[in-house]
Design a protein around this motif. Structure first.
Motif, PDB file in Angstrom:
ATOM      1  N   CYS A 252       0.955  -1.063   0.069  1.00  0.00           N
ATOM      2  CA  CYS A 252      -0.137  -0.036   0.112  1.00  0.00           C
ATOM      3  C   CYS A 252       0.900   1.405  -0.126  1.00  0.00           C
ATOM      4  O   CYS A 252       1.939   1.188   0.697  1.00  0.00           O
ATOM      5  N   GLU A 262      -4.346  -9.907  -1.744  1.00  0.00           N
ATOM      6  CA  GLU A 262      -5.395  -8.781  -0.954  1.00  0.00           C
ATOM      7  C   GLU A 262      -5.831  -7.878  -2.302  1.00  0.00           C
ATOM      8  O   GLU A 262      -5.287  -7.692  -3.233  1.00  0.00           O
ATOM      9  N   GLY A 263      -7.211  -7.519  -1.756  1.00  0.00           N
ATOM     10  CA  GLY A 263      -7.756  -6.606  -2.609  1.00  0.00           C
ATOM     11  C   GLY A 263      -7.109  -5.198  -2.478  1.00  0.00           C
ATOM     12  O   GLY A 263      -6.505  -4.810  -1.554  1.00  0.00           O
ATOM     13  N   PHE A 264      -7.198  -4.395  -3.807  1.00  0.00           N
ATOM     14  CA  PHE A 264      -6.488  -3.174  -3.722  1.00  0.00           C
ATOM     15  C   PHE A 264      -7.001  -2.230  -4.430  1.00  0.00           C
ATOM     16  O   PHE A 264      -7.976  -2.636  -5.567  1.00  0.00           O
ATOM     17  N   LEU A 265      -6.715  -1.012  -4.364  1.00  0.00           N
ATOM     18  CA  LEU A 265      -7.084   0.286  -5.102  1.00  0.00           C
ATOM     19  C   LEU A 265      -6.292   1.003  -5.773  1.00  0.00           C
ATOM     20  O   LEU A 265      -5.276   1.133  -5.317  1.00  0.00           O
ATOM     21  N   CYS A 273      -4.431  -0.275  -0.067  1.00  0.00           N
ATOM     22  CA  CYS A 273      -5.215  -1.272   0.419  1.00  0.00           C
ATOM     23  C   CYS A 273      -6.616  -0.522   0.520  1.00  0.00           C
ATOM     24  O   CYS A 273      -6.866   0.626   0.351  1.00  0.00           O
ATOM     25  N   ARG A 274      -7.637  -1.293   0.591  1.00  0.00           N
ATOM     26  CA  ARG A 274      -9.120  -0.845   0.487  1.00  0.00           C
ATOM     27  C   ARG A 274      -9.375   0.051   1.762  1.00  0.00           C
ATOM     28  O   ARG A 274      -9.924   1.270   1.323  1.00  0.00           O
ATOM     29  N   LYS A 275      -8.659   0.021   2.668  1.00  0.00           N
ATOM     30  CA  LYS A 275      -8.805   1.042   3.925  1.00  0.00           C
ATOM     31  C   LYS A 275      -8.324   2.284   3.411  1.00  0.00           C
ATOM     32  O   LYS A 275      -8.898   3.449   3.703  1.00  0.00           O
ATOM     33  N   GLY A 277      -7.338   3.414   0.522  1.00  0.00           N
ATOM     34  CA  GLY A 277      -7.970   3.946  -0.592  1.00  0.00           C
ATOM     35  C   GLY A 277      -9.322   4.437  -0.582  1.00  0.00           C
ATOM     36  O   GLY A 277      -9.803   5.194  -1.393  1.00  0.00           O
ATOM     37  N   SER A 278     -10.035   4.272   0.416  1.00  0.00           N
ATOM     38  CA  SER A 278     -11.504   4.526   0.556  1.00  0.00           C
ATOM     39  C   SER A 278     -11.714   6.080   0.816  1.00  0.00           C
ATOM     40  O   SER A 278     -12.690   6.551   0.245  1.00  0.00           O
ATOM     41  N   THR A 282     -10.417   6.820  -6.310  1.00  0.00           N
ATOM     42  CA  THR A 282      -9.481   5.881  -6.865  1.00  0.00           C
ATOM     43  C   THR A 282      -9.914   5.157  -8.301  1.00  0.00           C
ATOM     44  O   THR A 282     -11.280   5.350  -8.405  1.00  0.00           O
ATOM     45  N   ILE A 284     -10.767   1.140  -9.902  1.00  0.00           N
ATOM     46  CA  ILE A 284     -11.143   0.171  -9.639  1.00  0.00           C
ATOM     47  C   ILE A 284     -10.231  -0.887 -10.193  1.00  0.00           C
ATOM     48  O   ILE A 284     -10.363  -0.935 -11.347  1.00  0.00           O
TER      49      ILE A 284
END
Length: 284
Positions: A252, A262-265, A273-275, A277-278, A282, A284
């Motif tokens: 990240c 892991e999922g990522f943005l 990371c999703r946290k 990136g929120s 971003t 997707i």
């Protein structure tokens, strides 16, 4: 010579009309000569008297009838013999007991005949043959395989591999690349031409390259650290769109947590990371 001068030098008995022996110009009766000067036979240990032939070899003496082979007991008088461990042996017994046996025909290699030695074994010169052409190898170069010994021309025709680079015979060693044989000294980097036989290397379009040349010419660069990605020794890397990362660099861009698996943005060239990136705009 007076009558007194013709007496036995040892017992002083008159030698007139008797058989005698001269030694150092002095006369001796036969019995005195035998008692004082006779050598003793090595075999029977009896004196070798003046009327017997005394056979001598290296300071040792034998009666003619005692001068025999220690093994077969045949006479050695006027015949070739060999001394072995204080024993006298005729040529045949010596050969059977002490001479080398031919590795090929298993017969004795007679003393004085030429023999060939190779890897601790012995051959008659006429038995030491090329396994293929059956010609004597003699002292010419040879190459040995489990199936036998070969002269160099026959080995090259029957077994040898030819180097993919120089097209010459590989007689020993060598390496294999893309199922093709190479001399070690011919296996070179296609870029800088240094030897690769002791080096790690990469290939491109079936050509070998040292790591420096491959990294400089062809390796993808990590989007995070910009170092080359080689995949050597099973190293893992991640691809996304037109970018690549070392697995340890795929983190990240804000909190540095690993994003592997892991999922990522994404935002522009950054990954989150999703946290993290929120809170940003971003892709997707």
């Amino acid at each position: 010579m007076t009558t007194a001068q013709f007496d036995c030098q040892y017992c002083t008995a008159s030698l007139l009309g008797k058989k005698y022996v001269l030694k150092d110009d002095n006369p001796y009766c036969v019995s005195c000569y035998d008692r004082v000067f006779s050598n003793y036979c090595e075999e029977c240990k009896e004196p070798i008297e003046s009327d017997s032939k005394d056979l001598c070899y290296k300071g040792r003496h034998w009666h003619e009838g005692c001068f025999n082979c220690a093994k077969c007991n045949h006479s050695l008088v006027e015949k070739p013999f060999v001394a072995k461990d204080e024993r006298l042996l005729c040529s045949e017994c010596y050969s059977n007991e002490c001479s080398s046996k031919c590795f090929h025909c298993k017969k004795t290699i007679m003393p004085g005949s030429r023999k060939m030695e190779f890897k601790g074994n012995y051959w008659h010169e006429t038995c030491f043959l090329c396994e293929h052409c059956r010609q004597p190898i003699g002292r010419k170069p040879l190459i040995s395989k489990e199936s036998g010994n070969y002269c160099v021309p026959c080995f090259e025709r029957k077994f040898a591999h030819y180097c993919s680079f120089c097209k010459k015979v590989i007689t020993s060693g060598g390496i294999t690349f893309r199922d093709q044989p190479w001399h070690k000294e011919c296996f070179l980097c296609s870029g800088c031409r240094k030897e690769l036989c002791e080096e790690e290397f990469m290939s491109k379009d079936d050509y070998p390259f040292c790591l420096d040349c491959y990294n400089h010419l062809y390796a993808k660069k990590c989007a995070a650290c910009t170092r080359p990605i080689t995949g050597l020794r099973g190293a893992k890397f991640i691809c996304f769109q037109d970018r690549q990362w070392h697995s340890e660099c795929f983190n990240c861009g804000k909190c540095s947590v690993s994003l592997v698996g892991e999922g990522f943005l994404t935002q522009n060239k950054e990954i989150f990371c999703r946290k993290c990136g929120s809170g940003v705009d971003t892709d997707i």
